[in-house]
Write an enzyme that holds these catalytic residues in place. Structure first.
Site, PDB file in Angstrom:
ATOM      1  N   CYS A   2       0.869  -1.183   0.000  1.00 36.86           N
ATOM      2  CA  CYS A   2       0.000   0.000   0.000  1.00 36.86           C
ATOM      3  C   CYS A   2       0.901   1.226   0.000  1.00 36.86           C
ATOM      4  O   CYS A   2       2.099   1.144   0.180  1.00 36.86           O
ATOM      5  CB  CYS A   2      -0.847   0.017   1.255  1.00 36.86           C
ATOM      6  SG  CYS A   2      -1.827  -1.459   1.473  1.00 36.86           S
ATOM      7  N   ARG A  27       1.635   1.913  -5.950  1.00 35.84           N
ATOM      8  CA  ARG A  27       1.828   0.855  -4.944  1.00 35.84           C
ATOM      9  C   ARG A  27       0.520   0.157  -4.603  1.00 35.84           C
ATOM     10  O   ARG A  27       0.500  -0.864  -3.924  1.00 35.84           O
ATOM     11  CB  ARG A  27       2.429   1.451  -3.658  1.00 35.84           C
ATOM     12  CG  ARG A  27       3.789   2.084  -3.794  1.00 35.84           C
ATOM     13  CD  ARG A  27       4.224   2.719  -2.496  1.00 35.84           C
ATOM     14  NE  ARG A  27       4.305   1.735  -1.432  1.00 35.84           N
ATOM     15  CZ  ARG A  27       5.399   0.987  -1.215  1.00 35.84           C
ATOM     16  NH1 ARG A  27       6.461   1.137  -1.987  1.00 35.84           N
ATOM     17  NH2 ARG A  27       5.430   0.093  -0.263  1.00 35.84           N
ATOM     18  N   TRP A  74      -3.661  -1.600  -1.243  1.00 38.63           N
ATOM     19  CA  TRP A  74      -3.561  -2.821  -2.044  1.00 38.63           C
ATOM     20  C   TRP A  74      -4.019  -3.910  -1.081  1.00 38.63           C
ATOM     21  O   TRP A  74      -3.256  -4.358  -0.227  1.00 38.63           O
ATOM     22  CB  TRP A  74      -2.120  -3.035  -2.488  1.00 38.63           C
ATOM     23  CG  TRP A  74      -1.933  -4.293  -3.254  1.00 38.63           C
ATOM     24  CD1 TRP A  74      -1.560  -5.511  -2.770  1.00 38.63           C
ATOM     25  CD2 TRP A  74      -2.137  -4.476  -4.656  1.00 38.63           C
ATOM     26  NE1 TRP A  74      -1.516  -6.434  -3.774  1.00 38.63           N
ATOM     27  CE2 TRP A  74      -1.869  -5.841  -4.946  1.00 38.63           C
ATOM     28  CE3 TRP A  74      -2.521  -3.657  -5.680  1.00 38.63           C
ATOM     29  CZ2 TRP A  74      -1.973  -6.371  -6.221  1.00 38.63           C
ATOM     30  CZ3 TRP A  74      -2.610  -4.188  -6.964  1.00 38.63           C
ATOM     31  CH2 TRP A  74      -2.350  -5.522  -7.220  1.00 38.63           C
ATOM     32  N   ASN A 100       0.736  -0.310   6.120  1.00 37.32           N
ATOM     33  CA  ASN A 100       1.145  -1.082   4.951  1.00 37.32           C
ATOM     34  C   ASN A 100       1.832  -2.329   5.486  1.00 37.32           C
ATOM     35  O   ASN A 100       2.806  -2.238   6.235  1.00 37.32           O
ATOM     36  CB  ASN A 100       2.129  -0.277   4.084  1.00 37.32           C
ATOM     37  CG  ASN A 100       2.704  -1.137   2.954  1.00 37.32           C
ATOM     38  OD1 ASN A 100       2.057  -2.078   2.511  1.00 37.32           O
ATOM     39  ND2 ASN A 100       3.926  -0.852   2.549  1.00 37.32           N
ATOM     40  N   GLY A 101       1.299  -3.510   5.149  1.00 40.44           N
ATOM     41  CA  GLY A 101       1.934  -4.746   5.623  1.00 40.44           C
ATOM     42  C   GLY A 101       0.873  -5.790   5.945  1.00 40.44           C
ATOM     43  O   GLY A 101      -0.279  -5.663   5.551  1.00 40.44           O
ATOM     44  N   GLU A 487       8.511 -20.322 -20.214  1.00 39.40           N
ATOM     45  CA  GLU A 487       8.389 -18.970 -19.627  1.00 39.40           C
ATOM     46  C   GLU A 487       9.534 -18.079 -20.096  1.00 39.40           C
ATOM     47  O   GLU A 487       9.331 -16.924 -20.458  1.00 39.40           O
ATOM     48  CB  GLU A 487       8.351 -19.071 -18.101  1.00 39.40           C
ATOM     49  CG  GLU A 487       8.389 -17.759 -17.365  1.00 39.40           C
ATOM     50  CD  GLU A 487       7.249 -16.792 -17.719  1.00 39.40           C
ATOM     51  OE1 GLU A 487       6.286 -17.214 -18.390  1.00 39.40           O
ATOM     52  OE2 GLU A 487       7.354 -15.621 -17.333  1.00 39.40           O
ATOM     53  N   LYS A 491       9.130 -14.547 -22.168  1.00 41.49           N
ATOM     54  CA  LYS A 491       9.740 -13.281 -21.707  1.00 41.49           C
ATOM     55  C   LYS A 491      10.520 -12.633 -22.845  1.00 41.49           C
ATOM     56  O   LYS A 491      10.396 -11.460 -23.123  1.00 41.49           O
ATOM     57  CB  LYS A 491      10.664 -13.543 -20.509  1.00 41.49           C
ATOM     58  CG  LYS A 491       9.959 -13.874 -19.216  1.00 41.49           C
ATOM     59  CD  LYS A 491       9.386 -12.682 -18.502  1.00 41.49           C
ATOM     60  CE  LYS A 491       7.931 -12.392 -18.591  1.00 41.49           C
ATOM     61  NZ  LYS A 491       6.915 -13.359 -18.601  1.00 41.49           N
ATOM     62  N   GLU A 494       8.143 -11.371 -25.740  1.00 40.60           N
ATOM     63  CA  GLU A 494       7.200 -10.268 -25.505  1.00 40.60           C
ATOM     64  C   GLU A 494       7.884  -8.939 -25.242  1.00 40.60           C
ATOM     65  O   GLU A 494       7.257  -7.908 -25.415  1.00 40.60           O
ATOM     66  CB  GLU A 494       6.216 -10.605 -24.381  1.00 40.60           C
ATOM     67  CG  GLU A 494       6.807 -10.737 -23.006  1.00 40.60           C
ATOM     68  CD  GLU A 494       5.726 -10.979 -21.957  1.00 40.60           C
ATOM     69  OE1 GLU A 494       4.618 -10.435 -22.088  1.00 40.60           O
ATOM     70  OE2 GLU A 494       5.988 -11.726 -21.008  1.00 40.60           O
ATOM     71  N   HIS A 510      13.399 -34.305 -32.482  1.00 37.30           N
ATOM     72  CA  HIS A 510      12.152 -34.555 -33.233  1.00 37.30           C
ATOM     73  C   HIS A 510      11.792 -33.364 -34.110  1.00 37.30           C
ATOM     74  O   HIS A 510      10.625 -33.075 -34.337  1.00 37.30           O
ATOM     75  CB  HIS A 510      11.022 -34.886 -32.250  1.00 37.30           C
ATOM     76  CG  HIS A 510      11.315 -36.080 -31.414  1.00 37.30           C
ATOM     77  ND1 HIS A 510      11.222 -37.373 -31.875  1.00 37.30           N
ATOM     78  CD2 HIS A 510      11.785 -36.168 -30.143  1.00 37.30           C
ATOM     79  CE1 HIS A 510      11.591 -38.212 -30.919  1.00 37.30           C
ATOM     80  NE2 HIS A 510      11.936 -37.510 -29.848  1.00 37.30           N
ATOM     81  N   LYS A 609      -1.387  -5.116 -19.999  1.00 36.88           N
ATOM     82  CA  LYS A 609      -1.048  -5.823 -18.756  1.00 36.88           C
ATOM     83  C   LYS A 609      -2.113  -6.858 -18.418  1.00 36.88           C
ATOM     84  O   LYS A 609      -1.829  -7.914 -17.915  1.00 36.88           O
ATOM     85  CB  LYS A 609      -0.892  -4.832 -17.599  1.00 36.88           C
ATOM     86  CG  LYS A 609      -0.497  -5.474 -16.279  1.00 36.88           C
ATOM     87  CD  LYS A 609       0.820  -6.207 -16.399  1.00 36.88           C
ATOM     88  CE  LYS A 609       1.133  -7.025 -15.163  1.00 36.88           C
ATOM     89  NZ  LYS A 609       2.265  -7.964 -15.379  1.00 36.88           N
TER      90      LYS A 609
HETATM   91  C1  AGP Z   1       3.156 -12.488 -19.250  1.00 37.06           C
HETATM   92  O1  AGP Z   1       4.414 -11.853 -19.155  1.00 37.06           O
HETATM   93  C2  AGP Z   1       2.158 -11.687 -20.039  1.00 37.06           C
HETATM   94  N1  AGP Z   1       2.033 -10.371 -19.546  1.00 37.06           N
HETATM   95  C3  AGP Z   1       0.837 -12.413 -20.219  1.00 37.06           C
HETATM   96  O2  AGP Z   1       1.121 -13.650 -20.836  1.00 37.06           O
HETATM   97  C4  AGP Z   1       0.031 -12.711 -18.943  1.00 37.06           C
HETATM   98  O3  AGP Z   1       0.704 -13.669 -18.155  1.00 37.06           O
HETATM   99  C5  AGP Z   1      -1.342 -13.265 -19.364  1.00 37.06           C
HETATM  100  O4  AGP Z   1      -2.018 -12.270 -20.090  1.00 37.06           O
HETATM  101  C6  AGP Z   1      -2.198 -13.705 -18.174  1.00 37.06           C
HETATM  102  O5  AGP Z   1      -2.488 -12.603 -17.371  1.00 37.06           O
HETATM  103  P1  AGP Z   1      -3.104 -12.878 -15.908  1.00 37.06           P
HETATM  104  O6  AGP Z   1      -2.076 -13.636 -15.140  1.00 37.06           O
HETATM  105  O7  AGP Z   1      -3.362 -11.512 -15.348  1.00 37.06           O
HETATM  106  O8  AGP Z   1      -4.365 -13.676 -16.081  1.00 37.06           O
END
Ligand code: AGP
Length: 614
Positions: A2, A27, A74, A100-101, A487, A491, A494, A510, A609
């Site tokens: 927070c 935050r 938060w 906050n905590g 993963e 990274k 994207e 394969h 996001k």
């Molecule tokens: C991951 O780096 C991306 N930003 C994206 O794949 C994200 O993980 C995906 O859109 C799922 O989002 P969420 O975890 O908020 O559901």
């Protein structure tokens, strides 16, 4: 996480507070509030929503006063609403506090206070703390700082608190443990208090960073006193701020993503807080308790998610089948919701989502509910749609994740899923007591091992320099590290826009091996002890075709470091816990490559996001 802010001095407090809250909104932003000392009384305004909503709510209200506190929330305990918003007020209306905590032992304290006649209006742990302070202040007729000091000796958890006593408006009082608190020292004897320096730096650059278990008393007389919970007076370590606001919001890092990668030492610890005890040897997920029998008897656990969260689900499949021997399936939510899947009432469907608002994941959950399955959420944003739709769930407590590329949320989710697998395995007796206690001990050491893994940043940056102009990359991993390979590839894709694929290492022959040549960087996560020889041969296959091998190895590795072009060594740990460490160098590698390619690390092109549309 927070945002908290306080002021005492010669100016009107409200403008300082509301501007400070706007600076701290990164935050946490699900509710906000202010409390002002005004002619012998406390004016408290608090509201669900953003700081702008609070400002609008207050615009026709009285807001004069030289002493005040403000909070942007938060949520951790209690959904985001007006009642749970801070500041919280003591039962007798005399003191007011922001926090906050997380107070871990709030339930025990709350029961004891209820027996003493205290009545609570919110679901928060913070309200319990202020009632405890009130109880001690009244019982022993203490000044606020003394009542606070006594109360904090009874608290288990993390806190940064700021308080006002309307019967003694000559001081602003604060304390901290594990949550940050900065005191700003104004030229004219004014004092500012905040979670970080962003609300302070426009008024003064002279600050004191409170240390753990310290209490600060800022007086209207211009005197600042700092003492420990043990009542020992501390010298004032006044520092000169040299960061601009923009940099301060990022904690001094260049991008939120780098800040969040480095926050993982704390956020992984926060995900475990109150859910694991090394001393007493237990693991528990409170969110599962109500449905534990149904989960233990489940024919199948289905994880449904998107993107990085889906990768966390892949790790969960290895963890739960390996440790708890419950069949697991992992489904892309966007496919699951449309492919007319078989879902039974004996299934448990677990949605993983940082935002808790991903449309496909939400829709997959609705389908699962229609079919009568038990639904569970592993979510970061408190009170989000997925958190509300599921029958039960666990929050990862990673704090707001601002960078579009998910980092601390992935390790927070993976920590929760590791705890879940250990909890179920122990209840089902599918792992030995000694292995259970070994995993508990190893998991508790992960935060400090993450800190060690982060120290590779210089080596990783130099490797990024070498491969930043590649057009493709392949990530390879086996066992627990296969989802980590996926993963790592995501990274890189994207944020640097380099095409990258993750594969099970053995899958190379394969097809993908046809791609290998002297221009192809191959990132191999080679920390598995159980498949070490096989990984070594996979690396040799790549080297035989002139591929560039970047190997993630454990610190004691002696063979791979002699074969690979580059090696990044991370601490060793129990194999099921590997993803929490092996992902760290991959996050940093993608960060540095994107940076060197001039990409917008925090807001990559075409991405949002939270994907709240289909
Ligand atoms: C991951 O780096 C991306 N930003 C994206 O794949 C994200 O993980 C995906 O859109 C799922 O989002 P969420 O975890 O908020 O559901």
């Amino acid at each position: 996480m927070c945002g908290i802010v306080g002021y005492i001095g010669k100016k009107d407090a409200y403008p300082v507070l509301i501007k400070g809250l706007k600076r701290l909104e990164y935050r946490g932003y699900d509710s906000a509030g202010v409390a002002l000392y005004n002619n012998g009384d406390l004016l408290v305004y608090k509201k669900k929503g953003k700081v702008a909503d609070l400002e609008n709510f207050i615009k026709d209200q009285p807001t004069t006063g030289f002493l005040g506190i403000g909070h942007t929330r938060w949520a951790t305990h209690g959904k985001p609403d007006d009642l749970n918003a801070h500041p919280h007020i003591s039962g007798d209306g005399r003191i007011v506090m922001i926090h906050n905590g997380i107070i871990e032992n709030y339930a025990v304290l709350k029961n004891a206070l209820i027996k003493l006649g205290h009545k609570f209006t919110s679901e928060t742990d913070t309200e319990v703390l202020i009632h405890l302070i009130e109880e001690l202040q009244k019982r022993d007729n203490l000044p606020l700082e003394e009542a606070l000091r006594m109360a904090l000796t009874k608290v288990i958890g993390a806190y940064a608190v700021v308080l006002i006593d309307k019967k003694d408006p000559t001081k602003l009082i604060a304390a901290r443990k594990q949550s940050p608190l900065v005191v700003g020292i104004g030229e004219d004897g004014d004092f500012y208090m905040a979670s970080d320096a962003t609300p302070i730096v426009e008024f003064t650059r002279r600050v004191v960073y409170l240390n753990d278990e310290e209490i600060a008393i800022a007086g209207i007389d211009g005197k600042l006193t700092i003492k420990t919970l043990g009542n020992k007076l501390q010298n004032l370590n006044i520092q000169e701020l040299d960061l601009e606001i923009e940099a301060l919001e990022k904690g001094g890092y260049d991008y939120f993503m780098l800040k969040e990668i480095n926050e993982q030492v704390a956020t992984i610890a926060d995900a475990m807080r109150g859910r694991l005890s090394v001393e007493e040897g237990w693991v528990k997920l409170g969110g599962m308790e109500q449905y534990l029998n149904r989960i233990l008897r489940a024919d199948r656990i289905i994880f449904t998610a998107c993107g990085t969260s889906w990768h966390a689900g892949m790790v969960a499949e290895y963890l739960i089948e390996d440790l708890a021997r419950i069949p697991v399936e992992v489904e892309y939510a966007s496919e699951f919701r449309y492919r007319n899947p078989i879902i039974k009432e004996t299934d448990v469907v677990i949605a993983i989502s940082q935002s808790g608002e991903t449309a496909d994941t939400l829709a997959a959950l609705e389908l699962a509910k229609e079919k009568g399955a038990l639904t569970y959420g592993i979510v970061n944003v408190i009170g989000s749609s997925i958190a509300r739709v599921t029958d039960a769930g666990s929050y990862i407590h990673a704090g707001p994740e601002i960078g579009v590329a998910s980092t601390k949320a992935f390790t927070g989710q993976t920590t929760l899923l590791t705890l879940m697998a250990m909890y179920l395995a122990h209840l089902k007796g599918t792992i030995s007591e000694s292995y259970f206690h070994e995993l508990i001990s190893e998991l508790s050491l992960i935060p400090e091992k993450v800190e060690k893994a982060l120290k590779n940043s210089a080596i990783i940056e130099s490797i990024a320099e070498k491969i930043k102009d590649s057009t493709n990359a392949i990530y390879l991993g086996r066992g627990y590290n296969f989802p980590v390979a996926l993963e790592g590839a995501l990274k890189l894709k994207e944020i640097s826009y380099i095409h990258a694929e993750g594969y099970p290492a053995a899958e190379m022959k394969h097809g993908p091996i046809a791609l290998i040549d002297e221009n192809m960087p191959v990132i191999v996560i080679a920390t598995n002890k159980s498949a070490y020889d096989k990984i070594v041969s996979n690396i040799q296959e790549v080297k035989a075709r002139k591929g560039i091998v970047i190997a993630i190895v454990t610190e004691d590795d002696e063979i791979i470091s002699g074969i690979a072009d580059y090696t990044i060594a991370i601490p060793d740990t129990a194999e099921p816990l590997t993803p929490l460490l092996s992902v760290i160098p991959l996050q940093l590698l993608s960060y540095y490559i994107a940076l060197k390619r001039g990409c917008n690390v925090d807001q990559p092109r075409n991405l949002a996001k939270s994907v709240t549309v289909e």
